[in-house]
Design an enzyme around this catalytic site. Structure first.
Site, PDB file in Angstrom:
ATOM      1  N   TYR A 197       0.624  -1.348  -0.001  1.00 11.13           N
ATOM      2  CA  TYR A 197      -0.165   0.038  -0.010  1.00 11.13           C
ATOM      3  C   TYR A 197       0.781   1.437  -0.044  1.00 11.13           C
ATOM      4  O   TYR A 197       0.370   2.283  -0.022  1.00 11.13           O
ATOM      5  CB  TYR A 197      -0.891  -0.168   1.146  1.00 11.13           C
ATOM      6  CG  TYR A 197      -1.831  -1.017   1.138  1.00 11.13           C
ATOM      7  CD1 TYR A 197      -3.166  -0.797   0.729  1.00 11.13           C
ATOM      8  CD2 TYR A 197      -1.658  -2.520   1.543  1.00 11.13           C
ATOM      9  CE1 TYR A 197      -4.120  -1.794   0.199  1.00 11.13           C
ATOM     10  CE2 TYR A 197      -2.651  -3.343   1.479  1.00 11.13           C
ATOM     11  CZ  TYR A 197      -3.836  -3.197   0.981  1.00 11.13           C
ATOM     12  OH  TYR A 197      -4.830  -4.213   0.722  1.00 11.13           O
ATOM     13  N   LYS A 256       2.439   8.256   6.495  1.00 17.39           N
ATOM     14  CA  LYS A 256       2.241   7.065   5.878  1.00 17.39           C
ATOM     15  C   LYS A 256       1.838   7.775   4.207  1.00 17.39           C
ATOM     16  O   LYS A 256       0.911   8.388   4.127  1.00 17.39           O
ATOM     17  CB  LYS A 256       0.908   6.421   6.647  1.00 17.39           C
ATOM     18  CG  LYS A 256       0.549   5.182   6.038  1.00 17.39           C
ATOM     19  CD  LYS A 256      -0.729   4.691   6.937  1.00 17.39           C
ATOM     20  CE  LYS A 256      -1.264   3.375   6.198  1.00 17.39           C
ATOM     21  NZ  LYS A 256      -2.128   2.888   7.130  1.00 17.39           N
ATOM     22  N   ASP A 308     -10.840  -4.850  11.909  1.00 22.43           N
ATOM     23  CA  ASP A 308      -9.332  -5.275  11.888  1.00 22.43           C
ATOM     24  C   ASP A 308      -8.507  -5.254  13.104  1.00 22.43           C
ATOM     25  O   ASP A 308      -7.470  -4.804  12.953  1.00 22.43           O
ATOM     26  CB  ASP A 308      -8.612  -4.914  10.428  1.00 22.43           C
ATOM     27  CG  ASP A 308      -7.523  -5.720  10.236  1.00 22.43           C
ATOM     28  OD1 ASP A 308      -7.231  -6.767  10.588  1.00 22.43           O
ATOM     29  OD2 ASP A 308      -6.639  -5.151   9.620  1.00 22.43           O
TER      30      ASP A 308
END
EC number: 2.7.11.25
Length: 545
Positions: free
Chosen positions: A64, A86, A178
């Site tokens: 990602y 990120k 998650d």
């Protein structure tokens, strides 16, 4: 640390609005995937002079994108502070922005990673700047840093912090989907925990049937693609609680991802038993109950962990380094791992290609506790078994237990703290006994399960391990597993037809003999009838004479 965000709106969005035509009125707002997730809140954009790119270095790289450690400041008049950026690959940019919106909406919670804003870099493109957690993830502490001892007090504190964050989601009808050790980041010398990675976060009004999440902590109803709700997060909490107490992996790491998911969803596979206080084991078993209705709510989890934290209040005591017998220090910065980021590495089982040879045997974890220190129990581990536990073998049982000088009444209060008023103690993880009149159906089901597992072990039919954060990958994985289940049904039907055919063929000589006997009987009856008829004729002739 000053965490107040920028209030400056996006320059790009301002320029867009000044040159764009007025939108046509709509009759009703259309619900999208981001509905209810801070749609009206603008995330500030961070200017270039607020990021120290000269001192940035890469922490990890995955499918990602990448994560870098850098230095960030609010303005030219402020000091730099450590931060993380990120960056996302172009095809996953929408997921990153959506995750940033969730984090921005939840930025006031002390146990959710804080976001400072969006930042665009000439090398990596769009990124999200967030606070840097200098102690890594809970997974690294539990599995990789075995020299660091922690106590049940720390476990109670971490679980309380996690339950507080999850309860905030659930109060707003939202689900994380998650929860796992890799998404629990630590700072303050491992004592403060914050949740991250909201790429699968969603609102409850969405249709939730896609199997999203990480296989180890994925609830059975999620893999079965049934309708699910916040109780799927509660299942994950139960698995995480077990991992913290055992300090070991809940399942055999040689078990294939499809095999693990199928066994959890159909055979009620759960982590092995631990020899620990029932105050703890009763609760994590209730959390991972197969029936979501029997699991506690997030509010009940928070109530339970609050009571546990009160009973074991020393969660702020520094963790101990067994190598030096001194309080643990902040670890050095992590280095780049070419294999990928912990949060983006998918299931954590096997590789990103074909699953390894499946094994349905589990390694039994062996949790051992040292003597009581400072009113707490230190969690340590024996070495993992070097080989899988084969059928018929008895793995070494756990010898330690979380025990303290607590009264029975206090223990009962703790045990009942997080249990719902209507819920009852659920049975152990073993499957319920099969009724006598259903044994044939059970045999067929077991045979079908065996065929399905054989398909998962076959190189030509087993699916590729799914990427836990890629919707297309999960859909393909689910379709492949569904096709295998249908194929297993067809193979079972073929097997039953062949079995019936062989049974008929085995009985064919007997059938032929039976037909021959019937024909012989018919022939004899006809002959007897003829003889009787002739005998009657002879008798009438004799009478005339």
């Amino acid at each position: 640390m000053d965490t107040s965000p920028h209030s400056k709106p996006s320059s790009s969005s301002a320029s867009q609005s000044s040159h764009s035509p007025s939108p046509a009125p709509v009759t009703a707002p259309r619900k999208t995937r981001d509905s209810g997730l801070c749609m009206t809140q603008d995330i500030p954009e961070i200017p270039t002079h607020c990021i120290d790119n000269l001192n940035s270095h890469q922490l990890g790289r995955g499918t990602y994108g990448i994560v870098e450690k850098t230095r960030y400041r609010r303005s030219r008049n402020h000091e730099y502070r450590p931060a993380a950026i990120k960056y996302s690959s172009p095809i996953h940019l929408a997921t990153l922005i959506r995750e940033a919106k969730v984090m921005w909406a939840l930025r006031d919670h002390s146990n959710i990673i804080k976001i400072y804003g969006l930042y665009r870099d000439a090398r990596h493109g769009q990124g999200v700047v967030m606070e840097y957690m200098d102690c890594g993830s809970m997974s690294e502490l539990i599995y990789d840093r075995k020299s660091i001892d922690y106590t049940i007090d720390h476990v109670a504190s971490w679980l309380y912090q996690m339950a507080s964050a999850v309860n905030t989601f659930h109060r707003n009808d939202q689900v994380h989907r998650d929860l796992k050790l890799q998404n629990m980041l630590l700072c303050d010398r491992y004592r403060t925990m914050k949740l991250c990675d909201f790429g699968t976060f969603t609102a409850m009004h969405q249709s939730m049937t896609s199997n999203r999440g990480t296989p180890i902590t994925m609830a059975p109803e999620v893999f079965r693609c049934e309708e699910y709700n916040q109780k799927s997060d509660i299942y994950s909490i139960g698995i995480i609680m077990w991992q913290m107490i055992a300090r070991n992996h809940p399942y055999n790491r040689n078990l294939s991802v499809p095999g693990l998911l199928y066994n959890v969803a159909t055979a009620s596979l759960r982590p092995p038993e631990l020899d620990c206080n029932p105050i703890l084991s009763d609760f994590y078993k209730q959390c991972w109950h197969d029936d979501p209705v029997s699991r506690p709510t997030a509010a009940e989890c928070l109530q339970y962990f609050t009571a546990l934290k009160t009973e074991y209040p020393n969660g702020n005591v520094p963790l101990a380094d067994a190598n030096t017998n001194r309080p643990v220090e902040t670890p050095p910065p992590r280095v780049h791992r070419p294999s990928g980021l912990g949060s983006a590495s998918g299931s954590g089982l096997g590789t990103n290609g074909r699953t390894p040879t499946a094994s349905n045997h589990l390694n039994a974890p062996q949790a051992v506790n040292t003597h009581r220190r400072n009113r707490s129990e230190t969690i340590q581990m024996k070495p993992e078994l070097p080989y899988p536990v084969m059928p018929g073998e008895v793995a070494a049982s756990s010898s330690g237990a979380f025990r303290g000088p607590r009264s029975q009444s206090e223990a009962k209060n703790l045990r009942d703290a997080g249990r719902s008023q209507s819920g009852q103690r659920h049975p152990h993880r073993n499957a319920p006994p099969i009724p006598i009149d259903d044994r044939r159906d059970s045999n067929e089901s077991n045979e079908k399960d065996a065929i399905f597992m054989e398909l998962l072990r076959n190189d030509d039919t087993r699916p590729v391990d799914p990427d836990a954060r890629d919707e297309a990958s999960l859909d393909i994985f689910h379709q492949h597993c569904s096709s295998n289940k249908e194929y297993a049904d067809a193979l079972l039907l073929k097997k039953e037809v062949l079995r019936a055919k062989h049974e008929l063929l085995s009985r064919w000589p007997q059938h032929q003999r039976h037909v021959e006997l019937l024909e012989r009987q018919n022939y004899l009856e006809q002959e007897i009838a003829k003889l009787e008829y002739n005998s009657d004729d002879d008798f009438s002739i004799t009478e005339r004479l």
